[in-house]
Scaffold this motif. Structure first.
Motif, PDB file in Angstrom:
ATOM      1  N   ASP A   3     -35.318  44.352  12.342  1.00 10.73           N
ATOM      2  CA  ASP A   3     -34.225  45.074  10.958  1.00 10.73           C
ATOM      3  C   ASP A   3     -35.428  44.829   9.073  1.00 10.73           C
ATOM      4  OD1 ASP A   3     -31.416  42.520  12.461  1.00 10.73           O
ATOM      5  OD2 ASP A   3     -32.409  45.397  12.138  1.00 10.73           O
ATOM      6  N   ARG A   5     -29.814  49.491  19.909  1.00 10.13           N
ATOM      7  CA  ARG A   5     -29.690  48.915  21.056  1.00 10.13           C
ATOM      8  C   ARG A   5     -28.998  49.503  22.113  1.00 10.13           C
ATOM      9  NH1 ARG A   5     -25.230  43.292  19.363  1.00 10.13           N
ATOM     10  NH2 ARG A   5     -25.017  43.234  21.177  1.00 10.13           N
ATOM     11  N   GLU A   6     -28.424  50.504  22.461  1.00  8.64           N
ATOM     12  CA  GLU A   6     -28.520  51.053  23.094  1.00  8.64           C
ATOM     13  C   GLU A   6     -29.148  51.742  23.837  1.00  8.64           C
ATOM     14  OE1 GLU A   6     -24.996  51.771  24.484  1.00  8.64           O
ATOM     15  OE2 GLU A   6     -24.011  49.877  22.994  1.00  8.64           O
ATOM     16  N   ARG A  17     -28.755  50.693  14.564  1.00  2.90           N
ATOM     17  CA  ARG A  17     -28.977  49.948  14.594  1.00  2.90           C
ATOM     18  C   ARG A  17     -28.099  50.119  16.259  1.00  2.90           C
ATOM     19  NH1 ARG A  17     -27.768  47.035  11.160  1.00  2.90           N
ATOM     20  NH2 ARG A  17     -29.909  46.696  10.320  1.00  2.90           N
ATOM     21  N   PHE A  18     -27.079  50.525  16.085  1.00  2.50           N
ATOM     22  CA  PHE A  18     -26.300  50.532  17.781  1.00  2.50           C
ATOM     23  C   PHE A  18     -26.910  51.423  18.261  1.00  2.50           C
ATOM     24  CE2 PHE A  18     -22.731  51.042  19.619  1.00  2.50           C
ATOM     25  CZ  PHE A  18     -22.766  52.246  20.072  1.00  2.50           C
ATOM     26  N   ASP A  41     -21.667  45.430  10.756  1.00  2.00           N
ATOM     27  CA  ASP A  41     -22.868  46.153  10.188  1.00  2.00           C
ATOM     28  C   ASP A  41     -22.802  47.128   8.224  1.00  2.00           C
ATOM     29  OD1 ASP A  41     -25.465  46.131  12.209  1.00  2.00           O
ATOM     30  OD2 ASP A  41     -24.821  44.445  11.186  1.00  2.00           O
ATOM     31  N   ASN A  58     -21.796  44.963  20.993  1.00  2.00           N
ATOM     32  CA  ASN A  58     -22.499  46.302  20.141  1.00  2.00           C
ATOM     33  C   ASN A  58     -21.427  46.807  19.189  1.00  2.00           C
ATOM     34  OD1 ASN A  58     -24.444  47.203  19.519  1.00  2.00           O
ATOM     35  ND2 ASN A  58     -25.187  48.497  20.808  1.00  2.00           N
ATOM     36  N   MET A  65     -27.674  53.321   8.718  1.00  2.00           N
ATOM     37  CA  MET A  65     -28.454  51.548   9.209  1.00  2.00           C
ATOM     38  C   MET A  65     -27.597  51.191  10.012  1.00  2.00           C
ATOM     39  SD  MET A  65     -31.597  51.651   7.956  1.00  2.00           S
ATOM     40  CE  MET A  65     -32.419  50.128   7.755  1.00  2.00           C
ATOM     41  N   ALA A  66     -26.290  50.799  10.006  1.00  2.00           N
ATOM     42  CA  ALA A  66     -25.684  50.745  11.169  1.00  2.00           C
ATOM     43  C   ALA A  66     -25.113  51.264  12.063  1.00  2.00           C
ATOM     44  CB  ALA A  66     -24.155  49.754  10.692  1.00  2.00           C
ATOM     45  N   SER A 102     -34.137  37.547  19.594  1.00  2.00           N
ATOM     46  CA  SER A 102     -33.364  37.630  18.780  1.00  2.00           C
ATOM     47  C   SER A 102     -34.337  37.807  17.182  1.00  2.00           C
ATOM     48  CB  SER A 102     -32.472  36.356  18.554  1.00  2.00           C
ATOM     49  OG  SER A 102     -31.224  36.242  17.319  1.00  2.00           O
ATOM     50  N   GLN A 118     -35.575  40.767  16.917  1.00  2.00           N
ATOM     51  CA  GLN A 118     -34.729  41.965  16.382  1.00  2.00           C
ATOM     52  C   GLN A 118     -34.703  42.024  15.460  1.00  2.00           C
ATOM     53  OE1 GLN A 118     -31.256  41.213  18.760  1.00  2.00           O
ATOM     54  NE2 GLN A 118     -32.288  41.992  20.344  1.00  2.00           N
TER      55      GLN A 118
END
Lengths: 201, 208
Positions: free
Chosen positions: A89, A73-74, A69-70, B91, B84, A65-66, A82, A85
């Motif tokens: 989430d 975003r990219e 999410r990265f 995270d 990021n 998940m981390a 916010s 987002q």
């Protein structure tokens, strides 16, 4: 552009959301799939002894998940504000909970227990979840705002797994079906769905 | 600019709400700390987005899922990493901590058989937990030598989740961090962080 290398087994599993997000964003990456026999030698080199991992210019990140999410975003798929987002989430996390319940059904080896768990899931947890999420979806077929976000893509991915066990699960959920259509018709995703290796999970 | 009104809804416990409360405290952001007794939960449940607690209410918008709540507050208060990649680092720690906390909840709340429960707890404390603490120690050290924080150069939601994990595991075993000097120092750094220090002193003392 940084170099991205994703490593996982040759299955969809916990990497597929990441792959879908790279595809949506049109971001090139190395999609490394290792055999189970190669895992023991890789394991100690990973941050938490698990895969998937994502290497970004050599730095290694773990936790699906981390990583997702990265990449979201990219790829500009996180949600605008916010609070958008945060909404994405929370919807993802709620979906992951149901995903875990589904796993418990699928991984149950005892045939009669499995049938029992499957029945309970399809009669309680699944309709509860789908009804809730139908309520979260808007008329245009998005969970957050009026455009595609990773919340939609994650839902699509989960339904991909879920409909393997429960093929007619989405019948009657108009807005959720719209979400699925919106995701499938995204050009990057459509291309990936055609090209990706076919695996049983 | 008017500061948003924050409300945290949860049971009278640290549990899954505390990482968010700690971030609000660190930022010096006032919030209404709503705690309901178990018997009152049926009244609150239908108002929660997914029928669960904790929930964070911000100017009327309700956000559930403990990590989503914490990440939102971290972002709003400038504690979600500067890039990021820093956020990804934070995270991944949060997710690793959450996995461990779920494993604890699993044997504690969801294992009905007493013998299996004891066995799972033993495996957790003797194998799983030390393995992950080892990973966390290594990751902390990889971030500028380990005398700061998990991601970037400031406190993030990674620290508040880690402190909550520490508070649970150290109850069982006060020596649980003995083999991990950088994590040990980090716990002190978090506890004495301005805002958090005051919150720890004044918050309701609960078992969980």
């Amino acid at each position: 552009m940084p170099s991205y290398k994703l490593t996982y087994f040759n299955v969809r599993g916990r990497a597929e959301l990441i792959r879908l997000l790279f595809a949506t964003g049109g971001i090139p990456y190395e999609d490394v799939r290792i055999g189970r026999d190669k895992w023991p030698e890789l394991k100690p080199k990973t941050p938490m002894g698990q895969i998937p991992i994502l290497e970004v210019d050599g730095q290694v990140y773990c936790q699906s998940m981390a990583i997702a999410r990265f990449v979201a975003r990219e790829a500009g798929l996180l949600g605008e504000s916010s609070s958008d987002q945060a909404r994405a989430d929370m919807l993802l996390d709620g979906g992951a909970e149901v995903g875990e319940l589904l796993k418990e059904v699928v991984l149950e080896k005892d045939a009669s227990k499995r049938a029992e768990k499957k029945k309970e899931f399809s009669e309680k947890s699944l309709p509860h979840f789908l009804t809730l999420y139908e309520g979260f979806a808007n008329d245009s077929g998005h969970f957050v705002g009026e455009s595609l976000t990773w919340a939609d893509i994650s839902f699509f991915n989960m339904m991909d797994f879920l409909t393997a066990e429960f093929p007619s699960a989405l019948e009657g959920y108009d807005k959720l079906n719209k979400i699925i259509e919106n995701v499938k018709s995204n050009p990057g995703i459509a291309k990936w769905l055609k090209e990706r290796p076919v695996t049983d999970h | 600019e008017k500061m948003p009104a924050y409300k945290v809804y949860y049971f009278n416990a640290r549990g899954r709400a505390e990482p968010t409360r700690l971030l609000l405290a660190a930022a010096g952001v006032p919030f209404e700390d709503v705690r309901f007794e178990v018997e009152k939960w049926p009244e609150y449940k239908p108002k929660m987005p997914m029928g669960q607690a904790p929930v964070l209410e911000v100017d009327g918008t309700m956000i559930c899922q403990s990590a989503a709540m914490a990440r939102f507050v971290a972002r709003e208060t400038g504690r979600a990493g500067k890039t990021n990649l820093e956020l990804a680092k934070a995270d991944m720690i949060v997710d690793g901590v959450a996995d461990l906390m779920n494993a604890m909840a699993n044997y504690h709340y969801y294992e009905p058989d007493e013998a299996r429960k004891a066995e799972k707890k033993k495996t957790f404390f003797e194998t799983t937990l030390p393995q992950f603490l080892g990973h966390f120690e290594k990751l902390l050290v990889a971030n500028n030598g380990g005398d700061g924080f998990f991601a970037g150069d400031g406190l993030t939601h990674a620290e508040t989740f880690f402190l909550c994990l520490y508070e649970s595991i150290s109850k069982e075993n006060p020596n649980v961090l003995n083999a991990f000097p950088k994590l040990t120092a980090l716990v002190e750094r978090i506890r004495t962080y301005p805002g958090i220090k005051e919150w720890l002193a004044k918050r309701p003392q609960t078992e969980f």
